[in-house]
Enzyme design. Structure first.
Site, PDB file in Angstrom:
ATOM      1  N   GLY A  53      -3.803  23.284 -11.897  1.00  0.00           N
ATOM      2  CA  GLY A  53      -4.563  22.674 -12.987  1.00  0.00           C
ATOM      3  C   GLY A  53      -5.941  23.290 -13.188  1.00  0.00           C
ATOM      4  O   GLY A  53      -6.758  22.765 -13.942  1.00  0.00           O
ATOM      5  N   GLY A  65       3.157  22.826 -14.286  1.00  0.00           N
ATOM      6  CA  GLY A  65       2.547  21.562 -14.699  1.00  0.00           C
ATOM      7  C   GLY A  65       2.190  21.628 -16.171  1.00  0.00           C
ATOM      8  O   GLY A  65       3.033  21.465 -17.046  1.00  0.00           O
ATOM      9  N   GLY A  66       0.932  21.912 -16.453  1.00  0.00           N
ATOM     10  CA  GLY A  66       0.387  21.897 -17.813  1.00  0.00           C
ATOM     11  C   GLY A  66       1.264  22.583 -18.862  1.00  0.00           C
ATOM     12  O   GLY A  66       1.520  22.007 -19.923  1.00  0.00           O
ATOM     13  N   GLU A  81      -1.031  16.453  -5.066  1.00  0.00           N
ATOM     14  CA  GLU A  81      -1.731  15.283  -5.609  1.00  0.00           C
ATOM     15  C   GLU A  81      -1.327  14.019  -4.861  1.00  0.00           C
ATOM     16  O   GLU A  81      -2.121  13.105  -4.690  1.00  0.00           O
ATOM     17  CB  GLU A  81      -1.460  15.177  -7.123  1.00  0.00           C
ATOM     18  CG  GLU A  81      -2.233  16.248  -7.878  1.00  0.00           C
ATOM     19  CD  GLU A  81      -1.581  16.727  -9.156  1.00  0.00           C
ATOM     20  OE1 GLU A  81      -0.686  16.045  -9.683  1.00  0.00           O
ATOM     21  OE2 GLU A  81      -1.966  17.817  -9.629  1.00  0.00           O
ATOM     22  N   ASN A 123       6.799  19.922 -14.008  1.00  0.00           N
ATOM     23  CA  ASN A 123       6.275  18.694 -13.406  1.00  0.00           C
ATOM     24  C   ASN A 123       5.286  18.099 -14.393  1.00  0.00           C
ATOM     25  O   ASN A 123       4.185  18.607 -14.560  1.00  0.00           O
ATOM     26  CB  ASN A 123       5.579  19.040 -12.078  1.00  0.00           C
ATOM     27  CG  ASN A 123       4.821  17.861 -11.503  1.00  0.00           C
ATOM     28  OD1 ASN A 123       5.026  16.717 -11.901  1.00  0.00           O
ATOM     29  ND2 ASN A 123       3.926  18.129 -10.560  1.00  0.00           N
ATOM     30  N   TRP A 124       5.696  17.033 -15.033  1.00  0.00           N
ATOM     31  CA  TRP A 124       4.853  16.449 -16.081  1.00  0.00           C
ATOM     32  C   TRP A 124       3.725  15.579 -15.531  1.00  0.00           C
ATOM     33  O   TRP A 124       2.850  15.165 -16.279  1.00  0.00           O
ATOM     34  CB  TRP A 124       5.715  15.618 -17.037  1.00  0.00           C
ATOM     35  CG  TRP A 124       6.487  16.467 -17.996  1.00  0.00           C
ATOM     36  CD1 TRP A 124       6.550  17.834 -18.024  1.00  0.00           C
ATOM     37  CD2 TRP A 124       7.286  16.001 -19.091  1.00  0.00           C
ATOM     38  NE1 TRP A 124       7.336  18.246 -19.059  1.00  0.00           N
ATOM     39  CE2 TRP A 124       7.808  17.149 -19.734  1.00  0.00           C
ATOM     40  CE3 TRP A 124       7.625  14.746 -19.578  1.00  0.00           C
ATOM     41  CZ2 TRP A 124       8.637  17.066 -20.846  1.00  0.00           C
ATOM     42  CZ3 TRP A 124       8.454  14.662 -20.683  1.00  0.00           C
ATOM     43  CH2 TRP A 124       8.954  15.813 -21.312  1.00  0.00           C
ATOM     44  N   LYS A 125       3.778  15.231 -14.277  1.00  0.00           N
ATOM     45  CA  LYS A 125       2.767  14.337 -13.686  1.00  0.00           C
ATOM     46  C   LYS A 125       2.676  13.058 -14.547  1.00  0.00           C
ATOM     47  O   LYS A 125       3.686  12.633 -15.076  1.00  0.00           O
ATOM     48  CB  LYS A 125       1.423  15.066 -13.575  1.00  0.00           C
ATOM     49  CG  LYS A 125       1.598  16.456 -12.940  1.00  0.00           C
ATOM     50  CD  LYS A 125       0.328  17.159 -12.642  1.00  0.00           C
ATOM     51  CE  LYS A 125       0.656  18.520 -12.046  1.00  0.00           C
ATOM     52  NZ  LYS A 125      -0.524  19.233 -11.587  1.00  0.00           N
ATOM     53  N   SER A 150      -0.958  26.737 -12.190  1.00  0.00           N
ATOM     54  CA  SER A 150      -1.338  27.420 -13.431  1.00  0.00           C
ATOM     55  C   SER A 150      -0.351  28.503 -13.866  1.00  0.00           C
ATOM     56  O   SER A 150      -0.746  29.527 -14.427  1.00  0.00           O
ATOM     57  CB  SER A 150      -2.753  27.995 -13.325  1.00  0.00           C
ATOM     58  OG  SER A 150      -3.679  26.950 -13.094  1.00  0.00           O
ATOM     59  N   HIS A 167       3.943  16.560  -3.205  1.00  0.00           N
ATOM     60  CA  HIS A 167       3.055  17.293  -4.115  1.00  0.00           C
ATOM     61  C   HIS A 167       1.610  17.113  -3.626  1.00  0.00           C
ATOM     62  O   HIS A 167       1.255  16.050  -3.122  1.00  0.00           O
ATOM     63  CB  HIS A 167       3.219  16.764  -5.544  1.00  0.00           C
ATOM     64  CG  HIS A 167       2.485  17.604  -6.540  1.00  0.00           C
ATOM     65  ND1 HIS A 167       1.137  17.475  -6.755  1.00  0.00           N
ATOM     66  CD2 HIS A 167       2.899  18.632  -7.335  1.00  0.00           C
ATOM     67  CE1 HIS A 167       0.761  18.376  -7.661  1.00  0.00           C
ATOM     68  NE2 HIS A 167       1.818  19.090  -8.023  1.00  0.00           N
ATOM     69  N   GLU A 207       2.475  25.888  -3.663  1.00  0.00           N
ATOM     70  CA  GLU A 207       1.480  25.597  -4.684  1.00  0.00           C
ATOM     71  C   GLU A 207       0.088  25.603  -4.068  1.00  0.00           C
ATOM     72  O   GLU A 207      -0.355  24.577  -3.523  1.00  0.00           O
ATOM     73  CB  GLU A 207       1.749  24.223  -5.303  1.00  0.00           C
ATOM     74  CG  GLU A 207       3.114  24.114  -5.953  1.00  0.00           C
ATOM     75  CD  GLU A 207       3.133  23.026  -7.015  1.00  0.00           C
ATOM     76  OE1 GLU A 207       3.390  23.347  -8.168  1.00  0.00           O
ATOM     77  OE2 GLU A 207       2.863  21.859  -6.691  1.00  0.00           O
TER      78      GLU A 207
HETATM   79  P1  PGA Z   1      -0.252  23.332 -13.151  1.00  0.00           P
HETATM   80  O1  PGA Z   1       0.433  22.319 -12.123  1.00  0.00           O
HETATM   81  O2  PGA Z   1       0.816  24.267 -13.618  1.00  0.00           O
HETATM   82  O3  PGA Z   1      -0.803  22.473 -14.246  1.00  0.00           O
HETATM   83  O4  PGA Z   1      -1.327  24.067 -12.382  1.00  0.00           O
HETATM   84  C1  PGA Z   1       1.417  22.738 -11.234  1.00  0.00           C
HETATM   85  C2  PGA Z   1       1.837  21.602 -10.322  1.00  0.00           C
HETATM   86  O5  PGA Z   1       0.988  20.816  -9.905  1.00  0.00           O
HETATM   87  O6  PGA Z   1       3.034  21.460  -9.996  1.00  0.00           O
END
Ligand code: PGA
Length: 256
Positions: free
Chosen positions: A173, A234-235, A97, A9-11, A213, A95, A167
């Site tokens: 993050g 994500g990251g 966010e 997930n690149w956001k 993470s 998600h 999640e």
């Molecule tokens: P993260 O994000 O791996 O950077 O913690 C995961 C996500 O929000 O899907």
């Protein structure tokens, strides 16, 4: 043989040109013989470029968010049909966010989910508790409520196309990964809830991803847990080497 599901997930990261460069490097690493399901969720503006570059690879592409209607006066929004038309197979829904910054409720998640299924986009629904909810001992209640409301009126046949991502919000993050056993506990809870609400068969086959993470250093221990079927990253998915390494970890677990 276990087929893992590894998603990035690149956001709101990577421009179109950065995406093109990532895909070129990713292809060169060799994607042909990968047996895990691999999905990337780039910003919508990069989807068509990504689809083109990765066309002859097993990598699938998805949108990060969709509107619940097919079209209309909703400035800035994108519909499920439009994602399908652009070459997407998957869509992230709910998600944390989106829930946190765009006020998405379980009810809206449910509406989007129905629309995605109607248009044959495979939904990855994200659920997870906040730190204060965990500390107050409310994790189970929160998760079960998100499942119940998010999956309202979804049939067993439809459930076959849905993926759930657990999640924990405190792990997204933040560098704080849930310990494998902490994640396993909630994955087990989710699987049991689906077994009870639908069937043993469906619960057994449901794919439940862990996100928060996830990275090269913890991928193996997470993937070894019995109810963790893959990762939503994500990251670490923004770096081609790290993402590829995590895929290799999944491949090695599958093949050995
Ligand atoms: P993260 O994000 O791996 O950077 O913690 C995961 C996500 O929000 O899907």
């Amino acid at each position: 043989m276990r087929k893992y599901f590894i998603a990035g997930n690149w956001k709101m990261n990577h421009s179109v040109s950065e995406t093109v460069e990532f895909c070129r490097q990713f292809r060169v690493k060799g994607l042909k013989n990968i047996s895990s399901d691999i999905v990337l969720f780039p910003p919508s503006i990069s989807i068509t470029s990504m689809v083109k570059i990765l066309e002859d690879t097993p990598v699938k592409i998805g949108g990060q968010n969709m509107h619940k209607e097919s079209n209309g006066a909703f400035t800035g929004e994108i519909s499920s049909e439009m994602f399908v038309d652009s070459g997407c197979d998957y869509i992230l829904i709910g998600h944390s966010e989106r829930r946190q910054y765009f006020n998405e409720t379980n009810e809206l998640v449910n509406q989007k989910l129905k629309k995605a299924l109607e248009t044959k986009l495979k939904p990855v629904i994200c659920i997870g508790e906040k730190l204060e909810e965990r500390e107050a001992g409310k994790t189970e209640d929160v998760i079960l409520k998100q499942l119940k409301k998010g999956l309202k009126d979804i049939t067993e046949a439809e459930m076959g196309n849905i993926i759930i991502a657990y999640e924990p919000i405190w792990a997204i993050g933040t560098g704080l990964t849930a310990k494998p056993e902490q994640a396993q506990e909630i994955h087990g809870l989710i699987r049991n809830a689906i077994k009870n609400d639908y069937s043993e068969h469906l619960g057994k086959n449901l794919r439940i991803l862990y996100g928060g993470s996830a990275k090269v250093q913890n991928a193996k221990s997470l993937l070894l847990e019995k109810d963790i079927d893959g990762l939503l990253i994500g990251g670490a998915s923004l770096k081609v080497n790290d993402f590829y390494e995590i895929i290799q970890i999944a491949e090695n677990l599958t093949n050995n």
